[in-house]
Design a protein around this motif. Structure first.
Motif, PDB file in Angstrom:
ATOM      1  N   ALA A 119       0.839  -1.206   0.000  1.00 27.69           N
ATOM      2  CA  ALA A 119       0.000   0.000   0.000  1.00 27.69           C
ATOM      3  C   ALA A 119       0.877   1.261   0.000  1.00 27.69           C
ATOM      4  CB  ALA A 119      -0.924   0.000   1.210  1.00 27.69           C
ATOM      5  N   THR A 120       0.373   2.287  -0.664  1.00 25.22           N
ATOM      6  CA  THR A 120       1.089   3.563  -0.737  1.00 25.22           C
ATOM      7  C   THR A 120       0.167   4.680  -0.264  1.00 25.22           C
ATOM      8  OG1 THR A 120       2.391   2.796  -2.623  1.00 25.22           O
ATOM      9  CG2 THR A 120       2.329   5.160  -2.237  1.00 25.22           C
ATOM     10  N   VAL A 121       0.733   5.572   0.577  1.00 25.87           N
ATOM     11  CA  VAL A 121      -0.018   6.715   1.101  1.00 25.87           C
ATOM     12  C   VAL A 121       0.683   7.996   0.669  1.00 25.87           C
ATOM     13  CG1 VAL A 121      -0.805   7.914   3.171  1.00 25.87           C
ATOM     14  CG2 VAL A 121      -0.882   5.416   3.075  1.00 25.87           C
ATOM     15  N   THR A 122      -0.080   8.936   0.139  1.00 31.35           N
ATOM     16  CA  THR A 122       0.459  10.237  -0.278  1.00 31.35           C
ATOM     17  C   THR A 122       0.027  11.297   0.728  1.00 31.35           C
ATOM     18  OG1 THR A 122       0.371   9.607  -2.615  1.00 31.35           O
ATOM     19  CG2 THR A 122       0.527  11.957  -2.111  1.00 31.35           C
ATOM     20  N   LEU A 123       0.969  12.168   1.091  1.00 29.73           N
ATOM     21  CA  LEU A 123       0.702  13.200   2.098  1.00 29.73           C
ATOM     22  C   LEU A 123       0.658  14.578   1.451  1.00 29.73           C
ATOM     23  CD1 LEU A 123       0.380  13.664   5.197  1.00 29.73           C
ATOM     24  CD2 LEU A 123       2.828  14.180   5.233  1.00 29.73           C
ATOM     25  N   THR A 124      -0.346  15.347   1.809  1.00 31.30           N
ATOM     26  CA  THR A 124      -0.460  16.748   1.375  1.00 31.30           C
ATOM     27  C   THR A 124      -0.742  17.613   2.595  1.00 31.30           C
ATOM     28  OG1 THR A 124      -2.836  16.476   0.913  1.00 31.30           O
ATOM     29  CG2 THR A 124      -1.293  16.138  -0.932  1.00 31.30           C
ATOM     30  N   ALA A 125      -0.633  18.935   2.419  1.00 35.20           N
ATOM     31  CA  ALA A 125      -0.878  19.860   3.528  1.00 35.20           C
ATOM     32  C   ALA A 125      -1.636  21.074   3.019  1.00 35.20           C
ATOM     33  CB  ALA A 125       0.437  20.289   4.170  1.00 35.20           C
ATOM     34  N   SER A 126      -2.477  21.613   3.861  1.00 39.19           N
ATOM     35  CA  SER A 126      -3.220  22.824   3.523  1.00 39.19           C
ATOM     36  C   SER A 126      -2.896  23.922   4.516  1.00 39.19           C
ATOM     37  CB  SER A 126      -4.734  22.540   3.519  1.00 39.19           C
ATOM     38  OG  SER A 126      -5.146  22.048   4.783  1.00 39.19           O
ATOM     39  N   ASN A 127      -2.995  25.167   4.038  1.00 37.72           N
ATOM     40  CA  ASN A 127      -2.716  26.376   4.831  1.00 37.72           C
ATOM     41  C   ASN A 127      -1.238  26.510   5.193  1.00 37.72           C
ATOM     42  OD1 ASN A 127      -3.767  28.793   5.948  1.00 37.72           O
ATOM     43  ND2 ASN A 127      -3.559  27.935   7.999  1.00 37.72           N
ATOM     44  N   ASN A 173      -2.490   3.890  -3.459  1.00 33.52           N
ATOM     45  CA  ASN A 173      -2.279   2.533  -3.974  1.00 33.52           C
ATOM     46  C   ASN A 173      -2.686   1.560  -2.875  1.00 33.52           C
ATOM     47  OD1 ASN A 173      -1.448   0.085  -4.986  1.00 33.52           O
ATOM     48  ND2 ASN A 173       0.627   0.765  -5.506  1.00 33.52           N
ATOM     49  N   PRO A 174      -3.777   0.769  -3.062  1.00 31.94           N
ATOM     50  CA  PRO A 174      -4.251  -0.122  -2.003  1.00 31.94           C
ATOM     51  C   PRO A 174      -3.361  -1.336  -1.767  1.00 31.94           C
ATOM     52  CG  PRO A 174      -5.565  -0.421  -3.960  1.00 31.94           C
ATOM     53  CD  PRO A 174      -4.643   0.720  -4.261  1.00 31.94           C
ATOM     54  N   GLY A 175      -2.391  -1.587  -2.645  1.00 34.73           N
ATOM     55  CA  GLY A 175      -1.496  -2.727  -2.458  1.00 34.73           C
ATOM     56  C   GLY A 175      -2.226  -4.043  -2.586  1.00 34.73           C
ATOM     57  N   GLN A 176      -2.038  -4.936  -1.620  1.00 33.60           N
ATOM     58  CA  GLN A 176      -2.622  -6.276  -1.670  1.00 33.60           C
ATOM     59  C   GLN A 176      -3.973  -6.352  -0.971  1.00 33.60           C
ATOM     60  OE1 GLN A 176       0.191  -9.195  -0.285  1.00 33.60           O
ATOM     61  NE2 GLN A 176       1.889  -8.327  -1.456  1.00 33.60           N
ATOM     62  N   ALA A 177      -4.586  -5.225  -0.761  1.00 29.78           N
ATOM     63  CA  ALA A 177      -5.917  -5.238  -0.154  1.00 29.78           C
ATOM     64  C   ALA A 177      -6.897  -5.972  -1.068  1.00 29.78           C
ATOM     65  CB  ALA A 177      -6.384  -3.814   0.087  1.00 29.78           C
ATOM     66  N   ASP A 179     -10.273  -5.834  -1.068  1.00 27.22           N
ATOM     67  CA  ASP A 179     -11.277  -4.908  -1.593  1.00 27.22           C
ATOM     68  C   ASP A 179     -10.582  -3.601  -1.946  1.00 27.22           C
ATOM     69  OD1 ASP A 179     -13.488  -3.540  -2.328  1.00 27.22           O
ATOM     70  OD2 ASP A 179     -14.592  -3.846  -0.456  1.00 27.22           O
ATOM     71  N   ALA A 180      -9.823  -3.627  -3.041  1.00 25.09           N
ATOM     72  CA  ALA A 180      -8.983  -2.485  -3.401  1.00 25.09           C
ATOM     73  C   ALA A 180      -9.802  -1.219  -3.617  1.00 25.09           C
ATOM     74  CB  ALA A 180      -8.170  -2.801  -4.659  1.00 25.09           C
ATOM     75  N   ALA A 181     -10.988  -1.386  -4.202  1.00 24.10           N
ATOM     76  CA  ALA A 181     -11.803  -0.203  -4.498  1.00 24.10           C
ATOM     77  C   ALA A 181     -12.235   0.505  -3.219  1.00 24.10           C
ATOM     78  CB  ALA A 181     -13.022  -0.613  -5.322  1.00 24.10           C
ATOM     79  N   ALA A 182     -12.482  -0.283  -2.158  1.00 25.58           N
ATOM     80  CA  ALA A 182     -12.920   0.313  -0.903  1.00 25.58           C
ATOM     81  C   ALA A 182     -11.770   0.974  -0.161  1.00 25.58           C
ATOM     82  CB  ALA A 182     -13.578  -0.743  -0.015  1.00 25.58           C
ATOM     83  N   VAL A 183     -10.566   0.443  -0.347  1.00 25.64           N
ATOM     84  CA  VAL A 183      -9.411   0.972   0.381  1.00 25.64           C
ATOM     85  C   VAL A 183      -8.820   2.197  -0.301  1.00 25.64           C
ATOM     86  CG1 VAL A 183      -7.089   0.446   1.205  1.00 25.64           C
ATOM     87  CG2 VAL A 183      -8.889  -1.278   1.363  1.00 25.64           C
ATOM     88  N   LYS A 184      -8.753   2.146  -1.640  1.00 21.34           N
ATOM     89  CA  LYS A 184      -8.163   3.261  -2.364  1.00 21.34           C
ATOM     90  C   LYS A 184      -8.987   4.532  -2.156  1.00 21.34           C
ATOM     91  CE  LYS A 184      -6.412   4.682  -6.875  1.00 21.34           C
ATOM     92  NZ  LYS A 184      -6.234   4.307  -8.293  1.00 21.34           N
ATOM     93  N   GLY A 185      -8.298   5.613  -1.859  1.00 21.82           N
ATOM     94  CA  GLY A 185      -8.965   6.892  -1.653  1.00 21.82           C
ATOM     95  C   GLY A 185      -9.280   7.199  -0.204  1.00 21.82           C
ATOM     96  N   LEU A 186      -9.071   6.204   0.704  1.00 20.81           N
ATOM     97  CA  LEU A 186      -9.280   6.491   2.112  1.00 20.81           C
ATOM     98  C   LEU A 186      -8.319   7.597   2.563  1.00 20.81           C
ATOM     99  CD1 LEU A 186      -9.741   2.980   3.769  1.00 20.81           C
ATOM    100  CD2 LEU A 186     -11.474   4.763   3.526  1.00 20.81           C
ATOM    101  N   ILE A 187      -8.776   8.438   3.468  1.00 20.13           N
ATOM    102  CA  ILE A 187      -7.922   9.531   3.955  1.00 20.13           C
ATOM    103  C   ILE A 187      -7.933   9.572   5.477  1.00 20.13           C
ATOM    104  CG2 ILE A 187      -8.319  10.936   1.897  1.00 20.13           C
ATOM    105  CD1 ILE A 187     -10.159  12.697   3.637  1.00 20.13           C
TER     106      ILE A 187
END
Length: 476
Positions: A119-127, A173-177, A179-187
């Motif tokens: 799995a891959t997690v992308t980090l962003t920041a606001s303000n 990137n949900p990796g080996q999950a 239910d990839a569709a359910a995992v991808k996009g989680l924040i």
């Protein structure tokens, strides 16, 4: 096939029928048994899944129920349903405190990951404030926030500024999950506060130029101080300030004379009052070394007596510059010799208490200025005269012999400035002369002119004129 381990623990039970006189057992033996039993229980660890079976044995004349307990150790497999992967499983942490200082770059780490293989997690920041950069580091699942706050990030008059920011971790990137569709996009989100302090770097690189090792008496000698003051520039409302003082060290090893206080001769340059910004955090402060209007003290020997044969007076003073945040440079020492150019026995005026090139006054102000005129010759008799002026209020000068001797006159200037005085009428001078006599000889006449001008800021000592109305005009 998984191995199932069975553990049978047989707990013997004993029943003792006591006789009429009772049954006795050693207490110490019971204590040892209890300790051994507790050790066994401790080493067993947590309770295992228990399987209970019941067996009924018929014993005449009545049935007796015997319960047999079997403890079975089973390996339990915990399965996480894909529907159980929620935002809380996204690990998002940051350094506990993120504090920056104006003009200094600092970096802090933020960690963002999901414990699913691949799995891959992308980090962003606001303000984020302008100039702050958030980017991945070489370390897995770690981002770095870097920022160099510019000057004046913290408001004037304050020492600290807080900036709320929000970090957002998104599963890209949900990796080996499964239910990839359910995992991808989680924040997952993390609120943090960035703290900014004013620049805490002390001024440095102080230098003094314009004062040579020897200067001539009866001169106005401009000199300057340059210094680096981090954290402020030409836009700053607050400027660096200079402190000129006597360092208190008058005895120099190997010398038979004293180095006197030279700070008394340093005055502000009225033509260049404010510190001048040179760029790149460097500042220039302009001053004047005044041996024309401020009488030069006679050279003293180490025992404090006047050295009559000296051709000059040696002086010293220290210089220190402060930044608006209160930090300062180290002290810089200035030493020079004031070479006499006037007749030795001629009196010199000492108006060092004024501390300026001119006397600034406001309408309605009552001026009392004390000064002196003295001669290096102890047996001289000094006389001071003042001339009439056309200044409003007619300032007066009165002098009398000092308690230290007749070679010095203590004088007082008194002046009540009228309320109708203007900048034009107050711009002038109070001329004075001093002469000394000794052994029938008369010294050269010392002339001195105390310049006067209206203060730039009126002190408001006079009542405002009443406004004339139509009714009052008729009454008149």
């Amino acid at each position: 096939m998984k191995t199932v381990k069975s553990l049978m623990i047989m707990i013997p039970a004993a029943m003792t029928i006591t006789a009429c006189d009772g049954w006795q057992k050693s207490p110490s033996s019971d204590l040892e048994d209890m300790r051994a039993h507790a050790k066994v229980i401790t080493e067993m660890g947590p309770d295992k899944p228990v399987e209970v079976t019941k067996t009924t044995v018929v014993v005449k004349p009545s049935p007796v129920e015997v319960i047999k307990t079997v403890i079975v150790e089973k390996e339990v497999e915990v399965k996480v349903k894909e529907t159980d992967v929620t935002r809380s499983m996204i690990l998002l942490t940051a350094d506990s405190e993120m504090t920056f200082s104006e003009g200094a770059a600092s970096s802090y780490k933020i960690r963002a990951s999901l414990p699913i293989p691949g799995a891959t997690v992308t980090l962003t920041a606001s303000n984020l404030p302008e100039g702050a950069v958030l980017k991945p580091s070489n370390e897995k699942d770690v981002y770095v926030l870097t920022w160099n706050p510019p000057m004046y990030t913290v408001d004037s008059g304050k020492l600290l500024k807080s900036i709320p920011v929000k970090f957002t971790a998104t599963v890209t990137n949900p990796g080996q999950a499964k239910d990839a569709a359910a995992v991808k996009g989680l924040i997952n989100e993390l609120d943090k506060t960035l703290f900014v302090t004013k620049n805490q770097v002390a001024p440095s690189a102080l230098s003094v130029s314009g004062i040579a090792s020897e200067v001539m008496e009866d001169q106005l000698i401009p000199f300057s101080i340059t210094v680096t003051v981090p954290g402020i520039d030409g836009k700053s409302e607050q400027k660096p300030r200079v402190l000129i003082s006597n360092d208190g060290n008058s005895n120099s090893a190997g010398n038979d004379f004293l180095e006197l206080d030279g700070s008394r001769y340093v005055i502000a340059d009225l033509n260049k009052k404010d510190a001048e910004y040179l760029g790149d955090s460097k500042w220039k402060i302009n001053l004047i070394f005044d041996t024309k209007n401020i009488a030069v003290q006679p050279q003293l020997s180490k025992d404090g007596t006047i050295m009559l044969q000296a051709n000059g007076t040696r002086v010293r003073f220290s210089v220190k510059v402060f930044s608006p945040n209160g930090l300062s440079t180290a002290e810089a020492l200035v030493q020079t010799k004031i070479v006499y150019t006037k007749t030795i026995s001629a009196p010199r005026f000492d108006v060092s208490g004024l501390g300026k090139q001119g006397l600034e006054v406001s309408p309605g102000e009552k001026i009392v200025l004390r000064f002196s005129a003295g001669s290096n010759s102890k047996n001289a008799v000094v006389a001071v005269e003042s001339k009439n002026t056309d200044l409003p209020g007619n300032p007066q000068v009165a002098c009398e012999a000092s308690a230290a001797g007749s070679n010095k006159q203590d004088c007082t200037l008194t002046w009540e400035v009228p309320c109708d005085a203007t900048a034009k009428t107050l711009k002038g001078a109070i001329p004075m002369t001093a002469v000394g006599t000794a052994n029938g000889q008369v010294s050269n006449v010392t002339e001195y002119s105390l310049k006067t001008l209206k203060a730039a800021k009126d002190k408001g000592l006079c009542a405002a004129p009443a406004k004339t109305t139509a009714k009052t005009a008729e009454a008149k």
